[in-house]
Design a protein around this motif. Structure first.
Motif, PDB file in Angstrom:
ATOM      1  N   ASP A  92       0.806  -1.220   0.000  1.00 26.92           N
ATOM      2  CA  ASP A  92       0.000   0.000   0.000  1.00 26.92           C
ATOM      3  C   ASP A  92       0.844   1.277   0.000  1.00 26.92           C
ATOM      4  O   ASP A  92       0.301   2.377   0.068  1.00 26.92           O
ATOM      5  CB  ASP A  92      -0.975   0.008   1.195  1.00 26.92           C
ATOM      6  CG  ASP A  92      -0.299  -0.206   2.532  1.00 26.92           C
ATOM      7  OD1 ASP A  92       0.621  -1.041   2.614  1.00 26.92           O
ATOM      8  OD2 ASP A  92      -0.693   0.464   3.501  1.00 26.92           O
ATOM      9  N   HIS A  93       2.167   1.133  -0.098  1.00 22.44           N
ATOM     10  CA  HIS A  93       3.053   2.305  -0.108  1.00 22.44           C
ATOM     11  C   HIS A  93       3.883   2.402  -1.378  1.00 22.44           C
ATOM     12  O   HIS A  93       4.545   3.413  -1.597  1.00 22.44           O
ATOM     13  CB  HIS A  93       3.975   2.274   1.126  1.00 22.44           C
ATOM     14  CG  HIS A  93       3.222   2.311   2.412  1.00 22.44           C
ATOM     15  ND1 HIS A  93       3.031   3.467   3.149  1.00 22.44           N
ATOM     16  CD2 HIS A  93       2.544   1.330   3.075  1.00 22.44           C
ATOM     17  CE1 HIS A  93       2.284   3.200   4.208  1.00 22.44           C
ATOM     18  NE2 HIS A  93       1.974   1.906   4.191  1.00 22.44           N
ATOM     19  N   GLN A 175       4.151   5.332   8.225  1.00 18.77           N
ATOM     20  CA  GLN A 175       3.370   4.479   9.123  1.00 18.77           C
ATOM     21  C   GLN A 175       4.164   4.171  10.398  1.00 18.77           C
ATOM     22  O   GLN A 175       4.017   3.106  10.978  1.00 18.77           O
ATOM     23  CB  GLN A 175       2.960   3.188   8.398  1.00 18.77           C
ATOM     24  CG  GLN A 175       1.731   2.537   9.013  1.00 18.77           C
ATOM     25  CD  GLN A 175       1.214   1.372   8.195  1.00 18.77           C
ATOM     26  OE1 GLN A 175       1.612   1.160   7.050  1.00 18.77           O
ATOM     27  NE2 GLN A 175       0.321   0.591   8.767  1.00 18.77           N
ATOM     28  N   HIS A 223      -1.433   7.033   6.902  1.00 19.60           N
ATOM     29  CA  HIS A 223      -2.797   6.501   7.010  1.00 19.60           C
ATOM     30  C   HIS A 223      -3.676   7.361   7.918  1.00 19.60           C
ATOM     31  O   HIS A 223      -4.675   6.877   8.452  1.00 19.60           O
ATOM     32  CB  HIS A 223      -2.770   5.072   7.541  1.00 19.60           C
ATOM     33  CG  HIS A 223      -2.117   4.094   6.590  1.00 19.60           C
ATOM     34  ND1 HIS A 223      -2.477   4.000   5.269  1.00 19.60           N
ATOM     35  CD2 HIS A 223      -1.118   3.201   6.786  1.00 19.60           C
ATOM     36  CE1 HIS A 223      -1.728   3.058   4.689  1.00 19.60           C
ATOM     37  NE2 HIS A 223      -0.893   2.570   5.579  1.00 19.60           N
TER      38      HIS A 223
HETATM   39 ZN   LIG Z   1       0.466   0.905   5.268  1.00 18.94          ZN
END
Ligand SMILES: [Zn+2]
Length: 230
Positions: A92-93, A175, A223
């Motif tokens: 997700d990055h 994160q 996030h």
């Molecule tokens: Zn993440």
């Protein structure tokens, strides 16, 4: 550069299942990247949600914004990007990394090693044509006022970026914490002895004091759209 010159990019959302939130309920989470014109060139921090395998897609139900489209909304294009920093290499990055071949991607060596193990991330997002990693073994200043600082915790190879701007420092914490409030609690834990609190005290992240040495005026996250201000 000034703090306000660091621009946030909205790269999509996903639904974190109840099993992972610790609250008993699922949570819709944002995926944010950041872009800034720095003495190192136009730096892109995180590139969004990649396409994962069927199980991962079913688990997180991601809605993606392509990095090309996210950059377009702030008047930029892929060709403008000079270098990439990923806070870590989970899918997700790094979703847009394959669109950024040829540019240096700054990453901790331990993180790339971990990404080459199974079940860590999406392999095609790590090893693609034109992938060019600049591997770091710890802290690095890659240009005047542009620092990459290891912030392990979420994963061993997690890293954050600090920009020392004319009007103060800003930390792109990725994160390191899921939320600005979690960062706030950690920062206070690190300062607790100096504030006169005696043991027992909650432990702070071992690197928190290092980041606080920059006296950050803003800390932003991958996030959480909330921003920490001292
Ligand atoms: Zn993440």
């Amino acid at each position: 550069m000034r703090i306000e010159d660091v621009t946030r990019l909205e790269l999509g959302t996903f639904v974190r299942p109840a099993e992972e939130t610790g609250t008993g309920s699922a949570r819709v989470e944002t995926v944010l990247g950041y872009v800034a014109r720095t003495p190192a060139g136009l730096l892109l921090f995180d590139t969004g949600l990649g396409e994962a395998d069927h199980d991962t897609e079913a688990w997180y139900r991601p809605r993606r914004v392509r990095i090309e489209d996210a950059l377009h909304t702030v008047g930029l294009a892929i060709d403008d990007v000079d270098l990439v920093v990923n806070c870590h290499l989970h899918f997700d990055h790094i979703g847009g990394n394959p669109s950024l071949g040829g540019r240096p991607i700054y990453c901790q060596r331990v993180e790339l090693d971990t990404a080459h193990t199974t079940d860590y991330t999406v392999p095609q997002l790590v090893d693609f044509a034109g992938a060019r990693y600049e591997l770091l073994d710890g802290e690095a200043q890659i240009a005047s006022g542009v620092h990459i600082i290891p912030t392990p915790g979420h994963v061993d190879g997690h890293q954050s970026v600090v920009f020392e701007c004319e009007d103060g420092s800003i930390v792109l914490a990725g994160q390191s914490h899921d939320t600005a409030s979690a960062w706030s609690a950690d920062a206070l834990a690190a300062r607790a002895p100096a504030l006169g609190h005696e043991q027992p005290l909650p432990p702070a992240s071992p690197w928190m004091s290092r980041l606080l040495e920059f006296d950050p005026k803003r800390v932003v996250f991958a996030h959480d759209a909330a921003v920490w201000i001292p």
